[in-house]
Design a protein around this motif. Structure first.
Motif, PDB file in Angstrom:
ATOM      1  N   ASP A 554       0.834  -1.174  -0.066  1.00 36.11           N
ATOM      2  CA  ASP A 554       0.084  -0.082   0.003  1.00 36.11           C
ATOM      3  C   ASP A 554       0.714   1.123  -0.203  1.00 36.11           C
ATOM      4  OD1 ASP A 554       0.934  -0.555   2.500  1.00 36.11           O
ATOM      5  OD2 ASP A 554      -0.786   0.060   3.616  1.00 36.11           O
ATOM      6  N   ALA A 555       1.920   1.161   0.578  1.00 41.30           N
ATOM      7  CA  ALA A 555       2.958   2.208   0.667  1.00 41.30           C
ATOM      8  C   ALA A 555       3.414   2.870  -0.816  1.00 41.30           C
ATOM      9  CB  ALA A 555       4.189   2.028   1.581  1.00 41.30           C
ATOM     10  N   VAL A 556       3.316   1.668  -1.581  1.00 41.09           N
ATOM     11  CA  VAL A 556       3.791   2.090  -3.079  1.00 41.09           C
ATOM     12  C   VAL A 556       2.581   2.210  -4.148  1.00 41.09           C
ATOM     13  CG1 VAL A 556       6.277   1.417  -2.897  1.00 41.09           C
ATOM     14  CG2 VAL A 556       4.599  -0.273  -3.598  1.00 41.09           C
ATOM     15  N   GLY A 557       1.443   2.270  -3.583  1.00 40.83           N
ATOM     16  CA  GLY A 557       0.224   2.422  -4.208  1.00 40.83           C
ATOM     17  C   GLY A 557      -0.269   1.069  -4.991  1.00 40.83           C
ATOM     18  N   VAL A 558       0.061  -0.103  -4.596  1.00 43.52           N
ATOM     19  CA  VAL A 558      -0.400  -1.144  -5.170  1.00 43.52           C
ATOM     20  C   VAL A 558      -1.708  -1.993  -4.095  1.00 43.52           C
ATOM     21  CG1 VAL A 558       0.276  -3.824  -5.867  1.00 43.52           C
ATOM     22  CG2 VAL A 558       1.743  -1.759  -6.183  1.00 43.52           C
ATOM     23  N   PRO A 559      -2.631  -2.056  -4.394  1.00 45.95           N
ATOM     24  CA  PRO A 559      -3.958  -2.291  -3.446  1.00 45.95           C
ATOM     25  C   PRO A 559      -3.875  -3.878  -3.300  1.00 45.95           C
ATOM     26  CG  PRO A 559      -4.723  -2.056  -5.587  1.00 45.95           C
ATOM     27  CD  PRO A 559      -3.319  -1.520  -5.674  1.00 45.95           C
ATOM     28  N   LEU A 560      -2.900  -4.571  -2.998  1.00 47.39           N
ATOM     29  CA  LEU A 560      -2.752  -6.025  -2.690  1.00 47.39           C
ATOM     30  C   LEU A 560      -2.346  -6.103  -1.342  1.00 47.39           C
ATOM     31  CD1 LEU A 560      -1.318  -7.258  -6.052  1.00 47.39           C
ATOM     32  CD2 LEU A 560      -3.756  -7.358  -5.222  1.00 47.39           C
ATOM     33  N   LYS A 561      -2.713  -7.040  -0.424  1.00 50.41           N
ATOM     34  CA  LYS A 561      -2.048  -7.407   0.974  1.00 50.41           C
ATOM     35  C   LYS A 561      -2.895  -8.918   1.292  1.00 50.41           C
ATOM     36  CE  LYS A 561      -5.587  -4.939   3.507  1.00 50.41           C
ATOM     37  NZ  LYS A 561      -5.776  -3.620   4.293  1.00 50.41           N
ATOM     38  N   GLY A 562      -2.140  -9.497   2.262  1.00 46.05           N
ATOM     39  CA  GLY A 562      -2.639 -10.328   2.767  1.00 46.05           C
ATOM     40  C   GLY A 562      -2.350 -11.780   1.948  1.00 46.05           C
ATOM     41  N   ARG A 563      -3.183 -12.610   2.108  1.00 43.19           N
ATOM     42  CA  ARG A 563      -3.179 -13.981   1.128  1.00 43.19           C
ATOM     43  C   ARG A 563      -4.028 -13.555   0.070  1.00 43.19           C
ATOM     44  NH1 ARG A 563      -2.575 -18.617   3.568  1.00 43.19           N
ATOM     45  NH2 ARG A 563      -3.458 -19.587   1.794  1.00 43.19           N
ATOM     46  N   ILE A 564      -3.242 -14.320  -1.007  1.00 44.91           N
ATOM     47  CA  ILE A 564      -3.733 -14.280  -2.519  1.00 44.91           C
ATOM     48  C   ILE A 564      -4.789 -15.234  -2.494  1.00 44.91           C
ATOM     49  CG2 ILE A 564      -3.130 -14.952  -5.129  1.00 44.91           C
ATOM     50  CD1 ILE A 564      -0.107 -14.658  -3.937  1.00 44.91           C
ATOM     51  N   ALA A 565      -6.046 -14.877  -2.959  1.00 49.36           N
ATOM     52  CA  ALA A 565      -7.329 -15.623  -3.089  1.00 49.36           C
ATOM     53  C   ALA A 565      -6.968 -16.955  -3.866  1.00 49.36           C
ATOM     54  CB  ALA A 565      -8.231 -14.597  -3.768  1.00 49.36           C
ATOM     55  N   PRO A 566      -7.488 -18.037  -3.179  1.00 45.88           N
ATOM     56  CA  PRO A 566      -7.419 -19.206  -3.964  1.00 45.88           C
ATOM     57  C   PRO A 566      -7.880 -19.072  -5.398  1.00 45.88           C
ATOM     58  CG  PRO A 566      -8.249 -19.525  -1.492  1.00 45.88           C
ATOM     59  CD  PRO A 566      -8.410 -18.140  -1.730  1.00 45.88           C
ATOM     60  N   THR A 567      -8.745 -18.514  -5.452  1.00 44.91           N
ATOM     61  CA  THR A 567      -9.381 -18.502  -6.953  1.00 44.91           C
ATOM     62  C   THR A 567      -8.790 -17.652  -7.757  1.00 44.91           C
ATOM     63  OG1 THR A 567     -10.745 -16.627  -6.311  1.00 44.91           O
ATOM     64  CG2 THR A 567     -11.921 -18.641  -6.214  1.00 44.91           C
ATOM     65  N   GLU A 568      -7.362 -17.212  -7.415  1.00 48.08           N
ATOM     66  CA  GLU A 568      -6.367 -16.236  -8.240  1.00 48.08           C
ATOM     67  C   GLU A 568      -5.040 -16.883  -8.055  1.00 48.08           C
ATOM     68  OE1 GLU A 568      -6.869 -12.197  -6.934  1.00 48.08           O
ATOM     69  OE2 GLU A 568      -8.835 -11.916  -7.463  1.00 48.08           O
ATOM     70  N   GLN A 569      -4.876 -18.044  -7.604  1.00 44.10           N
ATOM     71  CA  GLN A 569      -3.359 -18.662  -7.250  1.00 44.10           C
ATOM     72  C   GLN A 569      -3.311 -19.622  -8.720  1.00 44.10           C
ATOM     73  OE1 GLN A 569      -2.837 -20.701  -3.657  1.00 44.10           O
ATOM     74  NE2 GLN A 569      -3.577 -19.158  -2.318  1.00 44.10           N
ATOM     75  N   ALA A 570      -1.985 -19.612  -8.840  1.00 41.75           N
ATOM     76  CA  ALA A 570      -1.477 -20.867  -9.703  1.00 41.75           C
ATOM     77  C   ALA A 570      -1.638 -21.981  -9.005  1.00 41.75           C
ATOM     78  CB  ALA A 570      -0.359 -20.445 -10.408  1.00 41.75           C
TER      79      ALA A 570
END
Length: 741
Positions: A554-570
């Motif tokens: 979030d400090a560099v403007g990327v709205p991602l944090k925590g776990r990667i959603a299982p439906t978005e994982q490889a």
């Protein structure tokens, strides 16, 4: 301490308790003990492995602590954790405890046992005994500890530094700096935490003796360490009247040095398989990388040898078990990285073999010095490889960062609250290990301070010493060239090593392969070579999927944090091999290395990819469903390689080639690999799914096989897989040619 002759007599008595009835002090051992105990001076001992440096500080401790009396405990009655003397009964002499700064837990364990033989109560504070710290601290304050062993990192642990260290520095009776070459950034194994010893030194009471010891220091390192020991002297290079430097001959008469030039990794493994049983006793096989250690150990086990792998990535319990198996001669060899180095003590070690050359003769001498301490002959063999230089370049890339990156970190730390290393990663594009090393150096320089919760800038002036860093880098380059020359010198190899350490070596050793002729030849049997080639030719490395986003995005403007959603994982993926592999490493470096030209994928590599896919589909851990199509990761640097790979896979596997995920925006996503937060920042929104591919993905009933050339941080495949899944792909199976590292 009274008459010097009487002190020596008492010192000899302690040594006999420590090393046996026939033990006698060497002259330089006595000179060191005399300087420490009688004159209360600072001493630097540069002496070969096995000379008896630990005897100096244990004897000195016994004398200073009053443990040398006739009533001192014997080896049979030495105090243990259950029979520790109380504060009322402990004989403490007239000084406080000896503090020994040691780099490795293995060394600490050995030293605690050795101290007990001399009737000395030794304790250690390290990361493996956290639950004992409070009790040990209480014993230190009660005066019942004769020797405290700590790691250099412990000196700047906030709790230890603020609560234990001030009292400890004020009461220390003797400070011992083991493996003191680590203090100097000219040394082969510089560790920034060792530089904190200078602060410890300045806080010692006047007249507190100090002993620094090392087996591997040339003249430059010796002078640098002596300068740092003498906190009362003027500028570096001036007279160091209070530091006694005792430098002995570094010749090891038991070592027989040799070099074997073999044409490939398969030949080197095959040679080991043919000759390991001819090497005396048990020993160490050193490799330059973790991957090579694992491969070598696995191959030797397949050829019937009892061996174990030993790396810094293994659990401490596994490393301890492997050490003990070697000490007990239950295995023929430990196949180890440099993680097994300083501190490992097996006097009857019969051989040291290097598969690949360390980056300097000094580092090499430090490792081979483990052998032949209590045996008449020990074999030391170097099997250099063409890939050694590439590995040296990688480790050289971890050096101190450029000034602009350092200034960015200092600016970020000028806040009211501390920042953790993880929180700093989005600020500067440095990998975790390199960032932590930089912070330690800045801490030693006084520019930052480690506190609970992370780091803070101190506001003190700080200068980027570019000239010194450049000289250190030049010294490293010269050391690498010296290592090449060691392998090819027509003259005595022991004399060459001793000259590299600025040791007097006027005569040849008479033992090495140059002096006495080779004991081993480079012959490799057909069966051993065939087995090694087949072993190293096996392709296939698993790619574990990412499951957590880096912190601080979030400090560099990327709205991602925590776990990667299982439906978005490889899903778990595969690669042909690692760039550091003994087998496929060289071939893959030629395709995806920094100087590799972009070209269509070669047939032999395609064949390896097919083997990987076959195993993946029918092996012990197969993919859940057959891929429904192939998608390529669009590449600016190697479009022909990645594109042709995707086409060949689709053709051979009779799969539809669905297209590629296109790179967008600036070229930063194809730039240098840095830490995870910086990679995600650069890669976020750096790819797009074309409309035709998006329409196809939504109708698939099986996973997409996602093809790329090189996996470094792993975030490219993670983010592209997320993008594909958000556009309807049921699952994503990543496939790459190579894994960095």
């Amino acid at each position: 301490m009274g008459d010097r002759a009487a002190v020596r007599e008492r010192a000899e008595a302690v040594l006999r308790r420590l090393a046996g009835e026939h033990a006698r002090l060497r002259e330089d051992q006595w000179r060191a003990i005399e300087a420490l105990v009688v004159d209360r001076r600072r001493v630097l001992c540069v002496q070969r492995t096995g000379w008896g440096k630990s005897a100096v500080y244990f004897v000195a401790t016994a004398l200073l602590r009053g443990r040398d009396a006739d009533t001192a405990p014997t080896a049979d009655t030495a105090p243990t954790a259950d029979t520790a003397p109380t504060a009322d009964t402990a004989p403490t002499g007239d000084v406080g405890p000896t503090v020994i700064v040691s780099p490795l837990l293995a060394l600490m364990r050995n030293q605690v046992e050795a101290a007990a033989r001399a009737g000395i109560r030794a304790r250690t504070i390290n990361s493996a005994n956290l639950d004992e710290w409070d009790g040990i601290t209480a014993e230190i304050h009660a005066g019942t500890v004769d020797v405290l062993l700590i790691s250099p990192e412990r000196l700047n642990n906030p709790d230890f530094r603020d609560t234990v260290l001030p009292r400890l520095a004020a009461t220390t009776g003797l400070l011992v700096v083991d493996e003191a070459h680590c203090v100097s950034d000219w040394g082969h194994d510089f560790r920034p935490d060792y530089r904190r010893l200078r602060t410890f030194l300045t806080n010692l009471p006047t007249g507190t003796p100090v002993l620094a010891t090392t087996a591997t220091a040339n003249a430059r390192v010796t002078a640098d360490v002596a300068d740092q020991l003498d906190t009362t002297a003027g500028a570096p290079g001036t007279d160091r009247a209070d530091v006694l430097v005792l430098r002995g001959s570094l010749d090891r008469e038991s070592l027989r040095l040799a070099v074997l030039d073999l044409p490939s990794p398969a030949h080197r493994l095959g040679w080991l398989a043919d000759h390991l049983d001819r090497l005396p006793g048990s020993g160490i096989v050193y490799t330059l990388t973790v991957a090579a250690a694992g491969e070598t150990a696995e191959f030797l086990r397949s050829r019937g040898y009892p061996v174990a792998a030993y790396t810094g990535q293994a659990d401490d319990s596994d490393r301890r078990a492997a050490e003990q198996d070697l000490l007990d001669n239950k295995i023929k060899a430990l196949v180890a990285t440099s993680a097994l180095g300083m501190g490992f003590d097996k006097p009857d070690l019969g051989f040291v073999v290097h598969l690949g050359a360390p980056p300097s003769p000094i580092a090499y001498y430090q490792q081979v010095g483990r052998a032949g301490r209590a045996v008449e002959h020990a074999e030391v063999l170097l099997l250099p490889g063409a890939e050694d230089a590439a590995i040296w370049r990688y480790f050289a890339s971890l050096a101190f960062p450029p000034e602009e990156q350092v200034r960015a970190v200092l600016a970020a730390l000028r806040t009211d609250r501390p920042l953790s290393t993880q929180a700093l990663e989005p600020v500067v594009d440095l990998r975790r290990a390199r960032l932590e090393m930089m912070l330690k150096v800045l801490d030693v320089d006084g520019a930052v301070r480690r506190v609970r919760g992370g780091w803070l800038a101190t506001g003190e002036p700080w200068t980027y010493d570019e000239a010194r860093l450049r000289r250190v880098a030049q010294a490293r380059t010269a050391e690498q060239q010296a290592m090449r020359e060691y392998a090819t010198t027509p003259d005595c190899r022991m004399r060459y090593l001793r000259e590299c350490l600025d040791d007097d070596a006027a005569t040849a050793c008479g033992r090495c392969d140059r002096c006495a002729g080779p004991l081993f030849d480079a012959t490799v049997s057909g069966p051993a070579l065939t087995a090694a080639q087949a072993f190293l030719g096996r392709p296939g490395v698993e790619l574990a999927p990412k499951k957590l986003w880096p912190t601080g995005l979030d400090a560099v403007g990327v709205p991602l944090k925590g776990r990667i959603a299982p439906t978005e994982q490889a899903l778990p993926g595969r690669a042909v091999g690692r760039l550091s592999d003994l087998g496929w490493g060289g071939r893959l470096r030629a395709l995806v290395g920094p100087d590799a030209a972009d070209a269509p994928v070669p047939d032999d590599v395609v064949a390896a990819v097919v083997e990987v896919l076959k195993e993946w589909s029918h092996g012990d851990d197969p993919w859940p469903r057959r891929p429904a199509g192939v998608v390529a990761v669009g590449s600016r640097r190697r479009p022909r390689l990645v594109g042709s790979l995707a086409e060949r896979i689709a053709e051979i596997g009779r799969l539809p080639l669905l297209g590629q995920v296109a790179p967008t925006g600036a070229a930063g996503a194809d730039g240098p690999r840095g830490n995870s937060a910086q990679r995600v920042r650069a890669l976020h929104d750096a790819f797009a799914v074309p409309d035709d591919l998006a329409g196809t993905l939504a109708g698939l009933t099986g996973p997409v096989l996602l093809v790329d050339d090189l996996v470094d941080s792993g975030w490219t495949l993670t983010l592209v897989a997320r993008l594909l899944r958000r556009h309807g792909a049921p699952d994503v199976l990543p496939l790459a040619l190579a894994v960095a590292g």
